[in-house]
Design a protein around this motif. Structure first.
Motif, PDB file in Angstrom:
ATOM      1  N   ARG A   1       1.004  -1.254  -0.027  1.00  0.00           N
ATOM      2  CA  ARG A   1       0.257   0.142   0.050  1.00  0.00           C
ATOM      3  C   ARG A   1       0.682   1.120  -0.052  1.00  0.00           C
ATOM      4  NH1 ARG A   1      -2.931  -2.361   4.520  1.00  0.00           N
ATOM      5  NH2 ARG A   1      -1.737  -0.657   5.972  1.00  0.00           N
ATOM      6  N   GLN A   2       1.989   1.404   0.937  1.00  0.00           N
ATOM      7  CA  GLN A   2       2.630   2.573   1.030  1.00  0.00           C
ATOM      8  C   GLN A   2       3.503   2.641  -0.504  1.00  0.00           C
ATOM      9  OE1 GLN A   2       5.409   1.588   4.630  1.00  0.00           O
ATOM     10  NE2 GLN A   2       3.285   2.730   5.329  1.00  0.00           N
ATOM     11  N   GLY A   3       4.161   1.683  -0.939  1.00  0.00           N
ATOM     12  CA  GLY A   3       5.242   1.526  -2.121  1.00  0.00           C
ATOM     13  C   GLY A   3       6.036   1.912  -1.513  1.00  0.00           C
ATOM     14  N   TRP A   4       6.836   1.815  -2.586  1.00  0.00           N
ATOM     15  CA  TRP A   4       8.277   2.252  -2.411  1.00  0.00           C
ATOM     16  C   TRP A   4       8.885   2.916  -2.483  1.00  0.00           C
ATOM     17  CZ3 TRP A   4      11.514   5.628  -4.938  1.00  0.00           C
ATOM     18  CH2 TRP A   4      10.913   5.745  -6.306  1.00  0.00           C
ATOM     19  N   LEU A   5       7.869   4.043  -2.091  1.00  0.00           N
ATOM     20  CA  LEU A   5       8.869   5.634  -1.547  1.00  0.00           C
ATOM     21  C   LEU A   5       8.434   4.916   0.003  1.00  0.00           C
ATOM     22  CD1 LEU A   5      10.045   8.127  -1.910  1.00  0.00           C
ATOM     23  CD2 LEU A   5       8.087   8.974  -2.392  1.00  0.00           C
ATOM     24  N   GLY A   6       7.446   5.003   0.140  1.00  0.00           N
ATOM     25  CA  GLY A   6       7.430   4.996   1.786  1.00  0.00           C
ATOM     26  C   GLY A   6       7.860   3.630   2.038  1.00  0.00           C
ATOM     27  N   ALA A   7       8.704   2.742   2.088  1.00  0.00           N
ATOM     28  CA  ALA A   7       8.733   1.147   2.112  1.00  0.00           C
ATOM     29  C   ALA A   7      10.480   1.907   2.485  1.00  0.00           C
ATOM     30  CB  ALA A   7       8.733   0.261   1.824  1.00  0.00           C
ATOM     31  N   SER A   8      10.615   2.596   1.836  1.00  0.00           N
ATOM     32  CA  SER A   8      12.146   3.113   1.552  1.00  0.00           C
ATOM     33  C   SER A   8      12.463   4.407   2.173  1.00  0.00           C
ATOM     34  CB  SER A   8      12.518   4.081   0.276  1.00  0.00           C
ATOM     35  OG  SER A   8      12.896   2.950  -0.889  1.00  0.00           O
ATOM     36  N   LEU A   9      11.710   5.441   2.581  1.00  0.00           N
ATOM     37  CA  LEU A   9      11.641   6.202   3.473  1.00  0.00           C
ATOM     38  C   LEU A   9      11.439   5.161   4.932  1.00  0.00           C
ATOM     39  CD1 LEU A   9       9.381   8.918   2.781  1.00  0.00           C
ATOM     40  CD2 LEU A   9      11.836   9.118   2.798  1.00  0.00           C
ATOM     41  N   GLN A  10      10.540   4.483   5.402  1.00  0.00           N
ATOM     42  CA  GLN A  10      10.489   3.880   6.501  1.00  0.00           C
ATOM     43  C   GLN A  10      11.676   3.231   7.038  1.00  0.00           C
ATOM     44  OE1 GLN A  10       7.455   0.170   6.448  1.00  0.00           O
ATOM     45  NE2 GLN A  10       7.896  -0.017   8.921  1.00  0.00           N
ATOM     46  N   ASP A  11      12.480   2.449   5.914  1.00  0.00           N
ATOM     47  CA  ASP A  11      14.146   2.050   5.771  1.00  0.00           C
ATOM     48  C   ASP A  11      14.686   2.765   6.251  1.00  0.00           C
ATOM     49  OD1 ASP A  11      13.247  -1.012   5.292  1.00  0.00           O
ATOM     50  OD2 ASP A  11      13.917  -0.926   3.228  1.00  0.00           O
ATOM     51  N   ILE A  12      14.837   4.048   5.932  1.00  0.00           N
ATOM     52  CA  ILE A  12      15.836   4.906   5.834  1.00  0.00           C
ATOM     53  C   ILE A  12      15.629   5.308   7.552  1.00  0.00           C
ATOM     54  CG2 ILE A  12      16.561   7.724   5.687  1.00  0.00           C
ATOM     55  CD1 ILE A  12      15.997   7.102   2.913  1.00  0.00           C
ATOM     56  N   ARG A  13      14.362   5.273   8.859  1.00  0.00           N
ATOM     57  CA  ARG A  13      14.563   5.659   9.624  1.00  0.00           C
ATOM     58  C   ARG A  13      14.601   4.739  10.332  1.00  0.00           C
ATOM     59  NH1 ARG A  13       8.624   5.870   8.391  1.00  0.00           N
ATOM     60  NH2 ARG A  13       8.408   7.639   7.278  1.00  0.00           N
ATOM     61  N   HIS A  14      14.770   3.482  10.405  1.00  0.00           N
ATOM     62  CA  HIS A  14      14.952   2.618  11.093  1.00  0.00           C
ATOM     63  C   HIS A  14      16.270   2.237  10.815  1.00  0.00           C
ATOM     64  CE1 HIS A  14      15.436  -1.816  12.715  1.00  0.00           C
ATOM     65  NE2 HIS A  14      15.884  -2.344  11.959  1.00  0.00           N
ATOM     66  N   GLY A  15      16.876   2.635   9.609  1.00  0.00           N
ATOM     67  CA  GLY A  15      19.065   3.000   9.363  1.00  0.00           C
ATOM     68  C   GLY A  15      19.171   4.042  10.233  1.00  0.00           C
ATOM     69  N   ALA A  16      18.214   5.170  10.931  1.00  0.00           N
ATOM     70  CA  ALA A  16      19.232   6.100  11.605  1.00  0.00           C
ATOM     71  C   ALA A  16      18.724   5.883  12.812  1.00  0.00           C
ATOM     72  CB  ALA A  16      18.052   7.663  11.287  1.00  0.00           C
ATOM     73  N   ILE A  17      17.750   5.315  13.606  1.00  0.00           N
ATOM     74  CA  ILE A  17      17.586   4.778  14.964  1.00  0.00           C
ATOM     75  C   ILE A  17      18.894   3.567  15.182  1.00  0.00           C
ATOM     76  CG2 ILE A  17      16.112   3.688  15.637  1.00  0.00           C
ATOM     77  CD1 ILE A  17      13.651   4.148  14.839  1.00  0.00           C
ATOM     78  N   LEU A  18      18.663   2.844  13.990  1.00  0.00           N
ATOM     79  CA  LEU A  18      19.949   1.997  14.883  1.00  0.00           C
ATOM     80  C   LEU A  18      21.440   2.467  14.630  1.00  0.00           C
ATOM     81  CD1 LEU A  18      19.236  -0.778  12.621  1.00  0.00           C
ATOM     82  CD2 LEU A  18      18.827  -0.393  14.884  1.00  0.00           C
TER      83      LEU A  18
END
Length: 112
Positions: free
Chosen positions: A16-33
């Motif tokens: 539903r979110q598409g590739w852009l939403g998934a990429s933004l979520q991955d970037i957020r998760h990477g920043a947290i780590l």
């Protein structure tokens, strides 16, 4: 990734979110780590920077050595004289003999 979510639900949500939403979520998760482990993160960033810098340096040298034209006028007309014994450069005496008997080449030079 949400903690109590099944892989099927997560897949539907990412679709539903598409590739852009998934990429933004991955970037957020990477920043947290990255914030969670600053020492390991800085080590990883330095190793990546050294790897990328090394690759750039090597490919720049290879490009200059093999792909760029030689810095001579009419570089396509240069020839290499090789003895019959293989890839061995002629000796100085042999060079002088070739230079003296030359009728075809414009100029003969010797170098290693």
């Amino acid at each position: 990734m949400r903690t109590n979510e099944s892989p099927v639900k997560q897949g539907k949500r990412e679709t539903r979110q598409g590739w852009l939403g998934a990429s933004l979520q991955d970037i957020r998760h990477g920043a947290i780590l990255l914030r969670r482990e600053p020492g390991a993160s800085s080590l990883i960033v330095m190793v990546l920077a050294l790897g990328i810098g090394g690759n750039v340096a090597i490919f720049t040298l290879l490009k200059a050595a093999f792909l760029d034209p030689l810095p001579y006028r009419d570089a396509g007309r240069l020839v290499t004289i090789i003895e019959n014994t293989g890839w061995v450069m002629p000796s100085v005496i042999r060079y002088q003999e070739i230079r003296d008997r030359n009728r075809t080449l414009e100029r003969v030079a010797f170098g290693e």
